[in-house]
Design a protein around this motif. Structure first.
Motif, PDB file in Angstrom:
ATOM      1  N   UNK A 141      33.207  37.600  41.775  1.00  0.00           N
ATOM      2  CA  UNK A 141      32.339  36.980  42.703  1.00  0.00           C
ATOM      3  C   UNK A 141      32.504  37.522  43.993  1.00  0.00           C
ATOM      4  N   UNK A 142      33.707  37.623  44.626  1.00  0.00           N
ATOM      5  CA  UNK A 142      33.892  37.819  45.844  1.00  0.00           C
ATOM      6  C   UNK A 142      33.352  39.233  46.242  1.00  0.00           C
TER       7      UNK A 142
ATOM      8  N   UNK B 196      47.074  42.301  48.766  1.00  0.00           N
ATOM      9  CA  UNK B 196      47.560  41.684  49.631  1.00  0.00           C
ATOM     10  C   UNK B 196      48.260  40.248  49.236  1.00  0.00           C
ATOM     11  N   UNK B 197      47.500  39.632  48.389  1.00  0.00           N
ATOM     12  CA  UNK B 197      47.895  38.246  47.854  1.00  0.00           C
ATOM     13  C   UNK B 197      49.233  38.428  46.830  1.00  0.00           C
ATOM     14  N   UNK B 198      49.239  39.540  46.073  1.00  0.00           N
ATOM     15  CA  UNK B 198      50.412  39.641  45.224  1.00  0.00           C
ATOM     16  C   UNK B 198      51.571  39.850  46.099  1.00  0.00           C
ATOM     17  N   UNK B 199      51.612  40.600  47.069  1.00  0.00           N
ATOM     18  CA  UNK B 199      52.671  41.031  47.955  1.00  0.00           C
ATOM     19  C   UNK B 199      53.020  39.852  48.511  1.00  0.00           C
TER      20      UNK B 199
ATOM     21  N   UNK C 115      37.987  47.072  49.569  1.00  0.00           N
ATOM     22  CA  UNK C 115      38.377  45.994  50.110  1.00  0.00           C
ATOM     23  C   UNK C 115      38.889  44.607  49.082  1.00  0.00           C
ATOM     24  N   UNK C 116      38.153  44.516  48.263  1.00  0.00           N
ATOM     25  CA  UNK C 116      38.298  43.533  47.336  1.00  0.00           C
ATOM     26  C   UNK C 116      39.799  43.616  46.654  1.00  0.00           C
ATOM     27  N   UNK C 117      40.021  45.009  46.200  1.00  0.00           N
ATOM     28  CA  UNK C 117      41.320  45.208  45.367  1.00  0.00           C
ATOM     29  C   UNK C 117      42.529  45.007  46.603  1.00  0.00           C
TER      30      UNK C 117
ATOM     31  N   UNK D 225      28.954  42.775  48.678  1.00  0.00           N
ATOM     32  CA  UNK D 225      28.163  43.680  48.410  1.00  0.00           C
ATOM     33  C   UNK D 225      26.569  43.215  48.810  1.00  0.00           C
ATOM     34  N   UNK D 226      26.457  42.152  48.940  1.00  0.00           N
ATOM     35  CA  UNK D 226      25.194  41.820  49.265  1.00  0.00           C
ATOM     36  C   UNK D 226      24.477  42.191  50.671  1.00  0.00           C
TER      37      UNK D 226
END
Length: 510
Positions: free
Chosen positions: A105-106, A205-208, A198-200, A111-112
């Motif tokens: 979704x993000x 970033x949240x994982x780290x 950027x999404x990945x 991409x819009x």
């Protein structure tokens, strides 16, 4: 363990620990005649009451907190670990699907044309709060910088004009993470810079950041441990008192445990009296509260885990269960060595380190004894086969005749019979292990040396001393924390007819 009986104990907990060094006659009614519930820091009695669900949950939270603090303080290896759900598990599948839906979704929003930044802005806000949580109170410069760069109101205004530098924000976050992370995370942060999508990138970033939060929690635990160790006795006793006030039945299992120990001791005294000529059977036996409590602690090493553990020992239940399993293994090893030495000892008595060789055969085959799938009979059969081979090889090397078929069969049969109930060799070794541990509990706190190792246990002496020191440390610390509670219970069970006098204002000494 980091905590032992040598730490300074306050006057309240010393009631019971001091009494352990006194003689039975000194310990009798004197220590229990007055109402210890009215003494400072002694457990207060609570009248029966009906508790609400909220009160019950509060008590459960207190017990959970007490258990966690105890584990942090006594277990030097305690730390928080990152664990994912098992692969292909239902929970793991649900988590994977939910995360995929969120990140998909993000990606579609970014991409819009023009891009929709609302979800991304919320992520930046969450990242900002996580980064701020890593800072010490005096880090004002970097705190102001994080708040300035990740100002969500400003980012939202930029989004309205399609002027958000999302890659620039991500790079700033990565650089800041590099400054705040532990050295062990340097490589994880470095790998983030190699991610273009950027999404990945946000996902990684949240994982780290999750790993950094775990590191911070473990650092906090390590920093707090010395303070917790220093104050653990007072903390645990106060917390348990809160639990007792919220849940008056919180000592029921402990009372039952002590009551069973008293009954065992009464039975033992009765048997001794009946076997002694001229003994006065009409007189009431005098029982030492110290002996009752020590016997209760010994019973924990033979506990039936289908029963619930006493409340005051629940924080050490896992450690005591591990010691019990280790002692069971050591008992089998001692039995195997004793049987072998009795049968062929004369021929191999001069072989250097032969008992240790027998132990080295037994130990690997007894690994995992505590597992339900472990087949002890099969393990003993494998041990006996290897021991026969080892004995024959040793005899051959010394130019002596090997064991004949009958002797080998007899040796293997005796080893196999160790598992049988009331096996004489197993019972003998068990009694000697119990004697050693009982001797350990009666040692004065200042005595550093171990008690004499009983015969038949020399082959496992090193292991027994290690297990014994762990066990004594658990018991002595438990006495220091819960001594006042035990004193109340013992007074009520052993001396119910004793008058309740004025509360003592000083701790009784020996």
């Amino acid at each position: 363990m980091p905590l032992n009986d040598e730490q300074n104990s306050d006057s309240d907990s010393s009631r019971l620990s001091e009494s352990t060094a006194s003689s039975d006659s000194e310990y009798s009614r004197q220590s229990f005649n007055s109402d210890s519930s009215s003494k400072p820091s002694s457990p207060a009695s609570s009248p029966p009451k009906v508790i609400t669900f909220d009160e019950l949950m509060a008590a459960a939270r207190n017990l959970s907190n007490l258990t966690l603090v105890h584990e942090i303080a006594v277990n030097e290896n305690f730390c928080i670990k990152h664990e994912d759900f098992p692969q292909n598990s239902f929970a793991g599948t649900v988590k994977e699907i939910a995360h995929k839906v969120f990140w998909d979704l993000l990606e579609s929003e970014l991409n819009e044309d023009p891009p929709e930044y609302e979800h991304a802005i919320k992520l930046f806000e969450e990242i900002k709060e996580i980064l701020l949580s890593f800072l010490t109170p005096g880090a004002n410069r970097i705190r102001n910088q994080i708040c300035e760069v990740l100002d969500t109101d400003l980012i939202r205004q930029q989004a309205e004009h399609n002027a958000v530098d999302i890659h620039g924000l991500a790079n700033y976050i990565i650089n800041t993470m590099g400054k705040l992370c532990a050295p062990v995370r340097d490589n994880d942060v470095k790998q983030l810079k190699a991610t273009d999508n950027i999404v990945e990138l946000l996902r990684q970033i949240f994982r780290v950041l999750d790993l950094m939060k775990m590191d911070m929690a473990n650092y906090t635990i390590q920093s707090l441990r010395p303070y917790l160790q220093h104050n653990l006795v007072d903390y645990e006793r106060a917390k348990f008192q809160e639990i007792l006030e919220e849940t008056p039945s919180a000592l029921d299992l402990t009372t039952e445990w002590i009551k069973e120990s008293i009954e065992d001791e009464l039975s033992s005294v009765s048997d001794e009296s009946s076997s002694s000529p001229g003994a006065d059977s009409s007189s009431k036996p005098i029982i030492s509260p110290t002996l009752v409590l020590n016997n209760g602690y010994l019973k924990l090493l033979q506990w039936d885990y289908r029963k619930t553990f006493p409340e005051t020992l629940i924080t050490d239940e896992v450690r005591l269960q591990e010691l019990r399993e280790k002692l069971n293994q050591l008992k089998i090893i001692a039995c195997v060595c004793l049987i072998t030495n009795n049968m062929v000892g004369a021929a191999i008595v001069d072989v250097p380190g032969f008992a240790d060789q027998l132990k080295s055969i037994s130990v690997p085959l007894l690994e995992g004894m505590s597992k339900k799938t472990f087949d002890l009979k099969e393990a003993l059969n494998a041990i006996s086969v290897q021991i026969c081979s080892k004995v024959n090889r040793s005899l051959t090397e010394r130019g002596l005749p090997t064991l004949d078929a009958e002797m080998q069969s007899n040796l293997m049969g005796q080893i196999a019979h160790i598992v049988e109930e009331n096996n004489p060799v197993s019972s003998l070794i068990d009694k000697r292990i119990q004697f050693f541990l009982r001797s350990l509990l009666t040692l004065p706190s200042f005595q550093k040396c171990m008690p004499t190792m009983p015969g038949g246990l020399s082959v496992i002496q090193t292991e027994m001393e290690f297990v014994g020191s762990q066990y004594a440390s658990i018991v002595n610390f438990n006495k220091r924390v819960y001594g006042p509670f035990y004193a109340n219970i013992l007074r009520k069970l052993l001396f119910p007819e004793a008058p309740v006098g004025k509360a003592e204002t000083e701790t009784p000494t020996n």
